[in-house]
Motif scaffolding. Structure first.
Motif, short mmCIF file in Angstrom:
data_model
loop_
_atom_site.label_atom_id
_atom_site.label_comp_id
_atom_site.label_asym_id
_atom_site.label_seq_id
_atom_site.Cartn_x
_atom_site.Cartn_y
_atom_site.Cartn_z
N GLY A 55 0.80 -1.22 0.00
CA GLY A 55 0.00 0.00 0.00
C GLY A 55 0.83 1.27 0.00
N ASN A 56 0.10 2.38 -0.12
CA ASN A 56 0.70 3.71 -0.04
C ASN A 56 -0.35 4.64 0.55
OD1 ASN A 56 -1.03 4.57 -2.19
ND2 ASN A 56 0.43 3.71 -3.65
N GLU A 57 -0.11 5.94 0.51
CA GLU A 57 -1.04 6.90 1.14
C GLU A 57 -2.42 6.92 0.48
OE1 GLU A 57 1.41 8.79 -1.95
OE2 GLU A 57 2.03 7.91 -0.06
N SER A 58 -2.54 6.41 -0.74
CA SER A 58 -3.86 6.41 -1.39
C SER A 58 -4.58 5.06 -1.26
CB SER A 58 -3.72 6.79 -2.87
OG SER A 58 -2.94 5.84 -3.55
N THR A 59 -3.98 4.11 -0.56
CA THR A 59 -4.64 2.81 -0.33
C THR A 59 -5.92 3.03 0.46
OG1 THR A 59 -2.52 1.66 -0.35
CG2 THR A 59 -4.36 0.54 0.73
N GLN A 60 -6.98 2.33 0.06
CA GLN A 60 -8.28 2.47 0.73
C GLN A 60 -8.76 1.09 1.16
OE1 GLN A 60 -10.18 5.63 0.39
NE2 GLN A 60 -11.89 4.94 1.62
N PHE A 61 -9.16 0.98 2.43
CA PHE A 61 -9.76 -0.24 2.96
C PHE A 61 -11.24 0.01 3.18
CE2 PHE A 61 -5.36 -0.34 4.47
CZ PHE A 61 -4.94 -1.57 3.99
N LYS A 62 -12.09 -0.86 2.61
CA LYS A 62 -13.53 -0.75 2.86
C LYS A 62 -13.81 -1.05 4.33
CE LYS A 62 -14.20 -3.46 -0.70
NZ LYS A 62 -14.80 -4.46 -1.56
N VAL A 63 -13.20 -2.13 4.82
CA VAL A 63 -13.33 -2.53 6.22
C VAL A 63 -11.97 -3.03 6.69
CG1 VAL A 63 -14.45 -4.12 7.83
CG2 VAL A 63 -15.74 -3.23 5.90
N LEU A 64 -11.58 -2.62 7.91
CA LEU A 64 -10.31 -3.08 8.48
C LEU A 64 -10.55 -3.40 9.95
CD1 LEU A 64 -7.17 -3.39 8.10
CD2 LEU A 64 -7.02 -1.13 9.13
N GLU A 65 -10.14 -4.61 10.36
CA GLU A 65 -10.24 -5.02 11.76
C GLU A 65 -8.88 -5.54 12.22
OE1 GLU A 65 -13.36 -7.86 12.43
OE2 GLU A 65 -14.75 -6.74 11.16
N ILE A 66 -8.41 -5.00 13.33
CA ILE A 66 -7.13 -5.44 13.90
C ILE A 66 -7.42 -5.94 15.31
CG2 ILE A 66 -4.81 -4.74 14.63
CD1 ILE A 66 -4.98 -2.53 12.49
N ASN A 67 -6.91 -7.14 15.61
CA ASN A 67 -7.11 -7.75 16.92
C ASN A 67 -5.74 -8.19 17.44
OD1 ASN A 67 -7.56 -9.70 18.99
ND2 ASN A 67 -9.66 -9.94 18.27
N VAL A 68 -5.34 -7.66 18.58
CA VAL A 68 -4.05 -8.00 19.18
C VAL A 68 -4.30 -8.77 20.47
CG1 VAL A 68 -1.88 -7.10 20.08
CG2 VAL A 68 -3.04 -5.90 18.22
N ASN A 69 -3.63 -9.90 20.61
CA ASN A 69 -3.72 -10.73 21.82
C ASN A 69 -5.15 -11.08 22.20
OD1 ASN A 69 -0.95 -10.97 22.14
ND2 ASN A 69 -0.81 -9.12 23.36
N ASN A 70 -5.89 -11.60 21.23
CA ASN A 70 -7.25 -12.08 21.46
C ASN A 70 -8.16 -11.03 22.11
OD1 ASN A 70 -6.72 -14.72 20.41
ND2 ASN A 70 -5.58 -15.13 22.29
N GLY A 71 -8.08 -9.81 21.60
CA GLY A 71 -8.99 -8.76 22.04
C GLY A 71 -8.44 -7.80 23.07
N ARG A 72 -7.20 -7.95 23.50
CA ARG A 72 -6.61 -7.01 24.46
C ARG A 72 -6.57 -5.60 23.87
NH1 ARG A 72 -0.77 -7.50 27.51
NH2 ARG A 72 -0.92 -5.54 28.62
N THR A 73 -6.25 -5.51 22.58
CA THR A 73 -6.28 -4.24 21.86
C THR A 73 -6.96 -4.52 20.52
OG1 THR A 73 -4.21 -3.53 22.88
CG2 THR A 73 -4.89 -2.37 20.88
#
Length: 122
Positions: A55-73
């Protein structure tokens, strides 16, 4: 003898004020991740940075989900623009990140892609 006792007490006070700095990093096929934090006792102040490799600065995500340590963050966004995503992670009176502990990261994007990777302490 008295001077020795004062020196020992002074060093004990100083040792109670030590901050620990940690850095974790890892990557998958499409993503790189990094976590840096300062830990003081049972307080942790850190920041995650994830970068979409293609990607670069013009990359577009319709939906993005990030899960760290099973929901800690977690982070969930729609119509996110840009290839780099940052998340802060702060806690008091918590179970802080331990040295040598792995950070499991799962990233889902655009309803059809998902990758999991582990970040290791550097």
């Amino acid at each position: 003898m008295r001077n020795l006792l004062i020196a020992v007490l002074f060093l004990g006070v100083l040792s109670g004020c030590t901050n620990q700095f940690i850095t974790f990093s890892g990557e998958s096929k499409s993503w790189t991740g990094k976590y840096t934090a300062t830990i003081d006792g049972n307080e942790e102040h850190g920041s995650y940075e994830f970068h979409f490799k293609d990607g670069n600065e013009s990359t577009q995500f319709k939906v993005l989900e990030i899960n760290v340590n099973n929901g800690r963050t977690t982070k969930s966004e729609e119509n996110l623009k840009g290839a780099t995503i940052t998340l802060s992670s702060n806690c008091r009176g918590c179970s802080v990140t331990e040295k040598g502990e792995e950070q499991k990261v799962t990233i889902k994007w655009d309803d059809e892609n998902e990758e999991t990777f582990y970040m290791q302490e550097k």
